[in-house]
Design a protein around this motif. Sequence first.
Motif, PDB file in Angstrom:
ATOM      1  N   ASP A  85      -3.128   5.377  -3.023  1.00  0.00           N
ATOM      2  CA  ASP A  85      -2.998   5.683  -1.662  1.00  0.00           C
ATOM      3  C   ASP A  85      -3.789   6.987  -1.308  1.00  0.00           C
ATOM      4  O   ASP A  85      -4.282   7.162  -0.441  1.00  0.00           O
ATOM      5  CB  ASP A  85      -1.721   5.636  -1.316  1.00  0.00           C
ATOM      6  N   ALA A  86      -3.307   7.859  -2.164  1.00  0.00           N
ATOM      7  CA  ALA A  86      -3.871   9.267  -2.221  1.00  0.00           C
ATOM      8  C   ALA A  86      -5.407   9.429  -2.357  1.00  0.00           C
ATOM      9  O   ALA A  86      -6.044  10.130  -1.764  1.00  0.00           O
ATOM     10  CB  ALA A  86      -3.161   9.950  -3.134  1.00  0.00           C
ATOM     11  N   GLU A  87      -5.947   8.389  -3.149  1.00  0.00           N
ATOM     12  CA  GLU A  87      -7.206   8.310  -3.338  1.00  0.00           C
ATOM     13  C   GLU A  87      -8.127   7.479  -2.272  1.00  0.00           C
ATOM     14  O   GLU A  87      -9.293   7.152  -2.423  1.00  0.00           O
ATOM     15  CB  GLU A  87      -7.443   7.675  -4.594  1.00  0.00           C
ATOM     16  N   GLY A  88      -7.295   7.254  -1.089  1.00  0.00           N
ATOM     17  CA  GLY A  88      -7.862   6.476  -0.208  1.00  0.00           C
ATOM     18  C   GLY A  88      -8.130   4.910  -0.420  1.00  0.00           C
ATOM     19  O   GLY A  88      -9.071   4.249   0.170  1.00  0.00           O
ATOM     20  N   ALA A  89      -7.481   4.294  -1.440  1.00  0.00           N
ATOM     21  CA  ALA A  89      -7.643   2.975  -1.939  1.00  0.00           C
ATOM     22  C   ALA A  89      -6.457   2.311  -2.016  1.00  0.00           C
ATOM     23  O   ALA A  89      -5.800   1.884  -3.175  1.00  0.00           O
ATOM     24  CB  ALA A  89      -8.641   2.855  -3.373  1.00  0.00           C
ATOM     25  N   PRO A  90      -5.723   2.322  -0.961  1.00  0.00           N
ATOM     26  CA  PRO A  90      -4.283   1.492  -0.943  1.00  0.00           C
ATOM     27  C   PRO A  90      -4.446   0.223  -1.403  1.00  0.00           C
ATOM     28  O   PRO A  90      -5.171  -0.463  -1.030  1.00  0.00           O
ATOM     29  CB  PRO A  90      -3.815   1.663   0.452  1.00  0.00           C
ATOM     30  N   PHE A  91      -3.324   0.098  -2.322  1.00  0.00           N
ATOM     31  CA  PHE A  91      -3.339  -1.382  -3.012  1.00  0.00           C
ATOM     32  C   PHE A  91      -2.296  -2.279  -2.329  1.00  0.00           C
ATOM     33  O   PHE A  91      -1.011  -1.997  -2.244  1.00  0.00           O
ATOM     34  CB  PHE A  91      -2.636  -1.052  -4.382  1.00  0.00           C
ATOM     35  N   ILE A  92      -2.738  -3.270  -1.649  1.00  0.00           N
ATOM     36  CA  ILE A  92      -2.037  -4.105  -0.912  1.00  0.00           C
ATOM     37  C   ILE A  92      -2.178  -5.602  -1.532  1.00  0.00           C
ATOM     38  O   ILE A  92      -3.344  -5.943  -1.859  1.00  0.00           O
ATOM     39  CB  ILE A  92      -2.445  -4.420   0.404  1.00  0.00           C
ATOM     40  N   GLY A  93      -1.028  -5.900  -2.413  1.00  0.00           N
ATOM     41  CA  GLY A  93      -1.275  -7.318  -3.045  1.00  0.00           C
ATOM     42  C   GLY A  93      -0.104  -7.171  -4.284  1.00  0.00           C
ATOM     43  O   GLY A  93       0.941  -6.737  -4.134  1.00  0.00           O
ATOM     44  N   LEU A  94      -0.628  -7.898  -5.062  1.00  0.00           N
ATOM     45  CA  LEU A  94       0.194  -7.922  -6.343  1.00  0.00           C
ATOM     46  C   LEU A  94      -0.210  -7.080  -7.744  1.00  0.00           C
ATOM     47  O   LEU A  94      -1.184  -7.150  -8.128  1.00  0.00           O
ATOM     48  CB  LEU A  94       0.189  -9.635  -6.918  1.00  0.00           C
ATOM     49  N   LEU A  95       0.815  -6.080  -8.026  1.00  0.00           N
ATOM     50  CA  LEU A  95       0.281  -5.327  -9.001  1.00  0.00           C
ATOM     51  C   LEU A  95       1.076  -5.825 -10.177  1.00  0.00           C
ATOM     52  O   LEU A  95       2.513  -6.099 -10.357  1.00  0.00           O
ATOM     53  CB  LEU A  95       0.812  -3.715  -8.842  1.00  0.00           C
ATOM     54  N   TYR A  96       0.530  -6.147 -11.475  1.00  0.00           N
ATOM     55  CA  TYR A  96       0.956  -6.844 -12.497  1.00  0.00           C
ATOM     56  C   TYR A  96       0.943  -5.575 -13.640  1.00  0.00           C
ATOM     57  O   TYR A  96      -0.128  -5.229 -13.900  1.00  0.00           O
ATOM     58  CB  TYR A  96       0.078  -7.911 -12.976  1.00  0.00           C
ATOM     59  N   ALA A  97       2.154  -5.340 -13.990  1.00  0.00           N
ATOM     60  CA  ALA A  97       2.367  -4.077 -15.028  1.00  0.00           C
ATOM     61  C   ALA A  97       2.622  -4.812 -16.268  1.00  0.00           C
ATOM     62  O   ALA A  97       3.566  -5.759 -16.427  1.00  0.00           O
ATOM     63  CB  ALA A  97       3.407  -3.286 -14.658  1.00  0.00           C
ATOM     64  N   ALA A 108       5.360   1.972 -11.285  1.00  0.00           N
ATOM     65  CA  ALA A 108       4.821   0.997 -10.078  1.00  0.00           C
ATOM     66  C   ALA A 108       4.702   2.241  -8.997  1.00  0.00           C
ATOM     67  O   ALA A 108       3.497   2.366  -8.532  1.00  0.00           O
ATOM     68  CB  ALA A 108       5.519  -0.030  -9.677  1.00  0.00           C
ATOM     69  N   GLU A 109       5.602   2.885  -8.625  1.00  0.00           N
ATOM     70  CA  GLU A 109       5.534   3.750  -7.543  1.00  0.00           C
ATOM     71  C   GLU A 109       4.504   4.869  -7.602  1.00  0.00           C
ATOM     72  O   GLU A 109       3.811   5.166  -6.707  1.00  0.00           O
ATOM     73  CB  GLU A 109       6.897   4.378  -7.139  1.00  0.00           C
ATOM     74  N   PRO A 110       4.436   5.443  -8.752  1.00  0.00           N
ATOM     75  CA  PRO A 110       3.174   6.793  -9.025  1.00  0.00           C
ATOM     76  C   PRO A 110       1.847   5.914  -8.831  1.00  0.00           C
ATOM     77  O   PRO A 110       0.870   6.594  -8.201  1.00  0.00           O
ATOM     78  CB  PRO A 110       3.840   7.263 -10.335  1.00  0.00           C
ATOM     79  N   VAL A 111       1.874   4.770  -9.426  1.00  0.00           N
ATOM     80  CA  VAL A 111       0.661   4.283  -9.227  1.00  0.00           C
ATOM     81  C   VAL A 111      -0.061   3.855  -7.721  1.00  0.00           C
ATOM     82  O   VAL A 111      -0.885   4.153  -7.346  1.00  0.00           O
ATOM     83  CB  VAL A 111       0.239   2.885 -10.274  1.00  0.00           C
ATOM     84  N   GLY A 143       0.855  -1.200   0.071  1.00  0.00           N
ATOM     85  CA  GLY A 143       0.023  -0.029   0.013  1.00  0.00           C
ATOM     86  C   GLY A 143       0.930   1.350   0.240  1.00  0.00           C
ATOM     87  O   GLY A 143       0.350   2.259  -0.076  1.00  0.00           O
ATOM     88  N   ASP A 144       2.103   1.166   0.520  1.00  0.00           N
ATOM     89  CA  ASP A 144       2.845   2.233   0.738  1.00  0.00           C
ATOM     90  C   ASP A 144       4.372   1.984  -0.343  1.00  0.00           C
ATOM     91  O   ASP A 144       4.777   2.804  -0.955  1.00  0.00           O
ATOM     92  CB  ASP A 144       3.348   2.299   1.949  1.00  0.00           C
ATOM     93  N   HIS A 145       4.783   0.823  -0.133  1.00  0.00           N
ATOM     94  CA  HIS A 145       6.172   0.456  -0.722  1.00  0.00           C
ATOM     95  C   HIS A 145       5.829  -0.601  -1.803  1.00  0.00           C
ATOM     96  O   HIS A 145       4.948  -1.348  -1.467  1.00  0.00           O
ATOM     97  CB  HIS A 145       7.318  -0.014   0.363  1.00  0.00           C
ATOM     98  N   VAL A 146       6.841  -0.681  -2.650  1.00  0.00           N
ATOM     99  CA  VAL A 146       6.527  -1.810  -3.794  1.00  0.00           C
ATOM    100  C   VAL A 146       8.040  -2.508  -3.762  1.00  0.00           C
ATOM    101  O   VAL A 146       8.952  -1.903  -3.513  1.00  0.00           O
ATOM    102  CB  VAL A 146       6.056  -1.184  -5.052  1.00  0.00           C
ATOM    103  N   LEU A 147       8.126  -3.794  -4.090  1.00  0.00           N
ATOM    104  CA  LEU A 147       9.112  -4.625  -4.543  1.00  0.00           C
ATOM    105  C   LEU A 147       9.017  -5.157  -5.542  1.00  0.00           C
ATOM    106  O   LEU A 147       8.066  -6.168  -6.037  1.00  0.00           O
ATOM    107  CB  LEU A 147       9.470  -5.548  -3.351  1.00  0.00           C
ATOM    108  N   PRO A 148       9.945  -5.105  -6.722  1.00  0.00           N
ATOM    109  CA  PRO A 148       9.655  -5.806  -8.187  1.00  0.00           C
ATOM    110  C   PRO A 148      10.303  -7.137  -7.984  1.00  0.00           C
ATOM    111  O   PRO A 148      11.157  -7.434  -7.031  1.00  0.00           O
ATOM    112  CB  PRO A 148      10.645  -4.750  -9.075  1.00  0.00           C
ATOM    113  N   LEU A 149       9.513  -7.922  -8.729  1.00  0.00           N
ATOM    114  CA  LEU A 149       9.951  -9.321  -8.976  1.00  0.00           C
ATOM    115  C   LEU A 149      10.854  -9.107 -10.514  1.00  0.00           C
ATOM    116  O   LEU A 149      11.133  -8.138 -10.617  1.00  0.00           O
ATOM    117  CB  LEU A 149       8.674 -10.205  -9.144  1.00  0.00           C
TER     118      LEU A 149
END
Length: 310
Positions: free
Chosen positions: A143-155, A135-138, A80-86
């Motif tokens: 988060d800024a829109e009150g919908a923190p993304f917690i999980g796996l983001l597939y770009a 990834a980080e801007p998304v 929701g705050d930090h990202v780690l790439p695979l």
Amino acid sequence: VPTGRAVRASSRAEVEAAFDELGAPHVVKADGLAAGKGVIVTSDREAALAHADAYLPSGPVLVEEFLDGPEVSLFFLSDGDHVLPLSPAQDYKRLRDGDEGPNTGGMGAYSPLPWLDGRFGSEQEFVELVTGEIAEPVIRQLDAEGAPFIGLLYAGLILTDAGVKVIEFNARFGDPETQVVLPRLVDPLSELLLAAASGHLEDHTRPAFADDVAVTVVLASEGYPAVPVTGRPLTGLREAEAVEGVHLAHAATAESDGGLVATGGRVLNVVGVGTTFVEARDRVYRAIGEIGLEGGRHRTDIALRVAEGL
Ligand code: GLY
């Protein structure tokens, strides 16, 4: 976040104007979920218009700029705050060799993508670029829109001459890319998932990946993707898994009469790991040669170009 130019069109006239503005090939998307059938990419203006006509009665459609270049999938864990790439992977969406035939859920994949070095200096530089620009801007914006993304983001990315652009996002692991990314992951996946779920990715170092390469080939049922024939027995799975460096990831199999039968279109993935793509491919194709499924089909050119150094 860099992506293709897009116009939301509410009428046939607006669709035609967007075609004129963006040029061919035309990309028309239903603006919403459409069971995987919402997109058309074609240079045939009439076919593109017909596709728009099918969706316009229920709302606007998107007309998008065609993005030309190789497609790359890169996954990110987010708390929701930090990202780690695979590590990046590439999948093969068409049914037949040479990227012919209809689109499928994916007929194979490989990872890593050594040809990124020639374009970006190294895989790491490519990953840094996508992490910082996409990834980080998304994640920050959600988060800024009150919908923190917690999980796996597939770009889903296209490497165009004008830079790396997003073609799609998914909120899940990709299939079949995951089958070739995870075997190379050195860190325990469970720890990474727990860190993402509990807001502790910041404390985690970047996931490490083995230098080994991985190739997966999907075995599909006769008739896939239109009308797959199901219920047919599978043989030779033990022999396939006995090939060094090979494991199977089942997708649509079930036990029946003490054996296994295929229960869907994409039946299983044969995954081969090796020190080179030549070795990984050799293992995968030897293993798939052990498997019997009447009418079964698979591509024979997965990771062929990369194995040839292209
Ligand atoms: N490999 C494409 C997807 O998982 O959507």
